[in-house]
Design an enzyme around this catalytic site. Structure first.
Site, PDB file in Angstrom:
ATOM      1  N   GLU A  94      18.277  33.364  64.843  1.00 42.06           N
ATOM      2  CA  GLU A  94      17.767  32.248  65.600  1.00 42.06           C
ATOM      3  C   GLU A  94      18.733  31.368  66.132  1.00 42.06           C
ATOM      4  OE1 GLU A  94      14.944  31.159  62.470  1.00 42.06           O
ATOM      5  OE2 GLU A  94      16.558  30.624  61.217  1.00 42.06           O
ATOM      6  N   CYS A 114      23.737  34.474  54.852  1.00 37.14           N
ATOM      7  CA  CYS A 114      24.829  33.823  54.470  1.00 37.14           C
ATOM      8  C   CYS A 114      24.990  34.035  52.995  1.00 37.14           C
ATOM      9  CB  CYS A 114      24.535  32.368  54.606  1.00 37.14           C
ATOM     10  SG  CYS A 114      25.533  31.202  53.987  1.00 37.14           S
ATOM     11  N   CYS A 118      23.426  28.330  48.787  1.00 36.91           N
ATOM     12  CA  CYS A 118      22.720  27.137  48.235  1.00 36.91           C
ATOM     13  C   CYS A 118      21.300  27.186  47.911  1.00 36.91           C
ATOM     14  CB  CYS A 118      22.892  26.224  49.478  1.00 36.91           C
ATOM     15  SG  CYS A 118      24.698  25.933  50.186  1.00 36.91           S
ATOM     16  N   CYS A 121      18.496  26.373  50.597  1.00 38.71           N
ATOM     17  CA  CYS A 121      18.433  26.845  51.940  1.00 38.71           C
ATOM     18  C   CYS A 121      17.618  28.180  52.199  1.00 38.71           C
ATOM     19  CB  CYS A 121      19.881  27.173  52.367  1.00 38.71           C
ATOM     20  SG  CYS A 121      20.156  27.676  53.819  1.00 38.71           S
ATOM     21  N   GLY A 165      24.210  31.006  58.333  1.00 32.85           N
ATOM     22  CA  GLY A 165      25.731  31.540  58.176  1.00 32.85           C
ATOM     23  C   GLY A 165      26.391  30.056  57.734  1.00 32.85           C
ATOM     24  N   GLU A 166      27.805  30.579  57.188  1.00 34.89           N
ATOM     25  CA  GLU A 166      28.731  29.634  57.032  1.00 34.89           C
ATOM     26  C   GLU A 166      30.026  29.988  57.974  1.00 34.89           C
ATOM     27  OE1 GLU A 166      29.661  26.865  54.967  1.00 34.89           O
ATOM     28  OE2 GLU A 166      31.526  27.190  56.232  1.00 34.89           O
ATOM     29  N   SER A 197      29.494  22.769  60.966  1.00 35.45           N
ATOM     30  CA  SER A 197      29.123  22.392  59.471  1.00 35.45           C
ATOM     31  C   SER A 197      29.598  23.236  58.529  1.00 35.45           C
ATOM     32  CB  SER A 197      27.528  22.346  59.500  1.00 35.45           C
ATOM     33  OG  SER A 197      27.083  21.910  58.429  1.00 35.45           O
ATOM     34  N   SER A 220      28.746  19.519  54.321  1.00 37.00           N
ATOM     35  CA  SER A 220      27.423  19.448  53.395  1.00 37.00           C
ATOM     36  C   SER A 220      27.910  19.259  52.118  1.00 37.00           C
ATOM     37  CB  SER A 220      26.802  20.711  53.623  1.00 37.00           C
ATOM     38  OG  SER A 220      26.748  21.199  54.797  1.00 37.00           O
ATOM     39  N   LEU A 221      27.877  17.859  51.754  1.00 39.96           N
ATOM     40  CA  LEU A 221      28.119  17.559  50.607  1.00 39.96           C
ATOM     41  C   LEU A 221      26.861  17.529  49.359  1.00 39.96           C
ATOM     42  CD1 LEU A 221      30.882  16.583  49.323  1.00 39.96           C
ATOM     43  CD2 LEU A 221      30.118  14.288  49.633  1.00 39.96           C
ATOM     44  N   HIS A 222      25.973  16.842  49.745  1.00 40.49           N
ATOM     45  CA  HIS A 222      24.518  16.750  48.974  1.00 40.49           C
ATOM     46  C   HIS A 222      24.550  16.333  47.721  1.00 40.49           C
ATOM     47  CE1 HIS A 222      23.355  18.790  52.612  1.00 40.49           C
ATOM     48  NE2 HIS A 222      23.765  19.860  52.273  1.00 40.49           N
ATOM     49  N   ASN A 296      14.148  19.475  53.625  1.00 41.20           N
ATOM     50  CA  ASN A 296      13.018  20.256  54.232  1.00 41.20           C
ATOM     51  C   ASN A 296      12.472  21.494  53.199  1.00 41.20           C
ATOM     52  OD1 ASN A 296      11.531  21.361  56.603  1.00 41.20           O
ATOM     53  ND2 ASN A 296      13.008  22.683  56.969  1.00 41.20           N
ATOM     54  N   CYS A 339      16.506  25.248  59.592  1.00 43.68           N
ATOM     55  CA  CYS A 339      17.021  25.904  58.599  1.00 43.68           C
ATOM     56  C   CYS A 339      16.485  27.393  58.218  1.00 43.68           C
ATOM     57  CB  CYS A 339      17.150  24.937  57.377  1.00 43.68           C
ATOM     58  SG  CYS A 339      17.612  23.431  57.594  1.00 43.68           S
TER      59      CYS A 339
END
Ligand code: SAH
Length: 352
Positions: A94, A114, A118, A121, A165-166, A197, A220-222, A296, A339
């Site tokens: 997508e 992926c 995470c 996700c 994906g990464e 990202s 992407s630290l979070h 989300n 996402c």
């Protein structure tokens, strides 16, 4: 079965010219093909300024993009469009176009699934299926650009590699894709308008810094420390927050481009005032940007999005400590635009 023909959308302009020369054609024929490709032409038959025999020769050896549009969803206010695409091997990916005042932004996928795992996700639930080819990434851009241009002559101006994906886990294809979308004879999209990202694959971040590709790197630290980060991102066991910030600094030194840290707020997990303070102290003195977005909520996920008041306090704490912070706009919620959700809801509907 996979088509044995090569996807011409994955080739650099000089490669296309060379391939046509190898087929006994003059260089200008290659240029003609290139001109057609990025206008959304999906069949060599439509390249009307080429001799019929040349079109046939091309048809025998190449395909143009192997991505078929399955479904399109437009949000109520029209500012987000989600495209669900079928690949030649029947995998589904997508991409999403977000319309901002400053231009249209395409968020595209770099892998089917992926393997980063995470916990918040949707794209990683089934693990990694496979890397996307260069042509499959290009096809997302060409398809969205062609569709958007029907109503908005500006087309796609910005690209963010934030779909499923990464990107740094599909390194060589992503690098070639970046060079191709940027190429003056390709889509000519400025590196300044491209954001990649990553969840923080440190060695690849350093390698990217040396590629002479001055895009924006979004990290992407979070979480501000390893202990907390490990609770939500398995990759935190491989690379520490300190190493990731160091790699971000190296990227800035090499490219002159400020990096962005992504921080998705999860209720009472990473949204405490002391988390904001720790984050501020870790990036103190580093000219960077922090993007905050409430998580989300996806199905089967134990996390809740932070309340408005907690979001405000978190953002304000960072601001007070001198951090450049923006709260990212949440777009496309009504079309499951965020996402990996559309793909999941589509697949779920097939299961029923
Ligand atoms: N693998 C890359 C890019 C894909 S995800 C990366 O990790 O950066 C793009 C962004 O969306 C990342 O910052 C990711 O952490 C974030 N994200 C994923 N799921 C999310 C969710 N449910 N809510 C909010 N942000 C999410």
């Amino acid at each position: 079965m996979k088509d044995a023909r090569e996807d011409i959308l994955g080739l650099m302009p000089h490669e296309i010219v060379k391939r046509l020369q190898e087929m006994g054609e003059q260089a200008f024929r290659g240029k003609q093909v290139i001109n057609w490709l990025y206008k959304g032409v999906i069949s060599f038959e439509d390249m009307t300024n080429l001799p019929k025999a040349t079109r046939k020769k091309l048809e025998d050896k190449y395909i143009i993009g192997s991505v078929k549009l399955l479904e399109k969803r437009i949000s109520k206010n029209g500012d987000t469009i989600k495209y669900l695409c079928l690949l030649a091997d029947h995998n589904i990916i997508e991409c999403v176009v977000m319309k901002y005042n400053y231009g249209n932004t395409l968020c595209l996928s770099t892998q089917v699934g992926c393997r980063m795992g995470c916990s918040f996700c949707a794209s990683t639930k089934q693990g990694l299926v496979r890397d996307l080819e260069v042509g499959e990434m290009m096809a997302q851009v060409v398809m969205a650009n062609t569709h958007i241009k029907q109503t908005d002559e500006r087309g796609i101006r910005n690209i963010v590699l934030m779909g499923s994906g990464e990107p740094l886990d599909n390194y060589s294809n992503v690098i070639k894709f970046l060079r191709l979308v940027n190429h003056p004879e390709g889509l000519n999209i400025s590196y300044r308008n491209i954001t990649l990202s990553t969840c923080g694959l440190v060695p690849k971040m350093k390698k990217l810094a040396q590629e002479n590709i001055p895009i924006t790197l979004s990290i992407s630290l979070h979480a501000p420390n390893d202990e907390l980060r490990k609770k939500i991102m398995p990759v935190a066991s491989a690379y520490s927050v300190d190493e990731i910030i160091e790699a971000g600094k190296y990227f800035f030194e090499k490219t002159g481009r400020r990096v962005t840290f992504e921080y998705s707020l999860i209720d009472r997990l990473n949204d405490n005032v002391y988390d904001a303070k720790e984050l501020a102290s870790k990036i103190k003195g580093f000219p960077c940007h922090v993007n905050v977005i409430p998580i989300n909520e996806i199905e089967d996920m134990p996390y809740k999005r932070s309340s408005e008041s907690r979001i405000k306090v978190f953002v304000q704490t960072l601001k007070t400590l001198g951090v450049q912070v923006t709260r990212r706009r949440e777009l496309g919620q009504d079309i499951e635009g965020a996402c990996g959700q559309l793909k999941r809801s589509y697949l779920d509907s097939l299961d029923k």
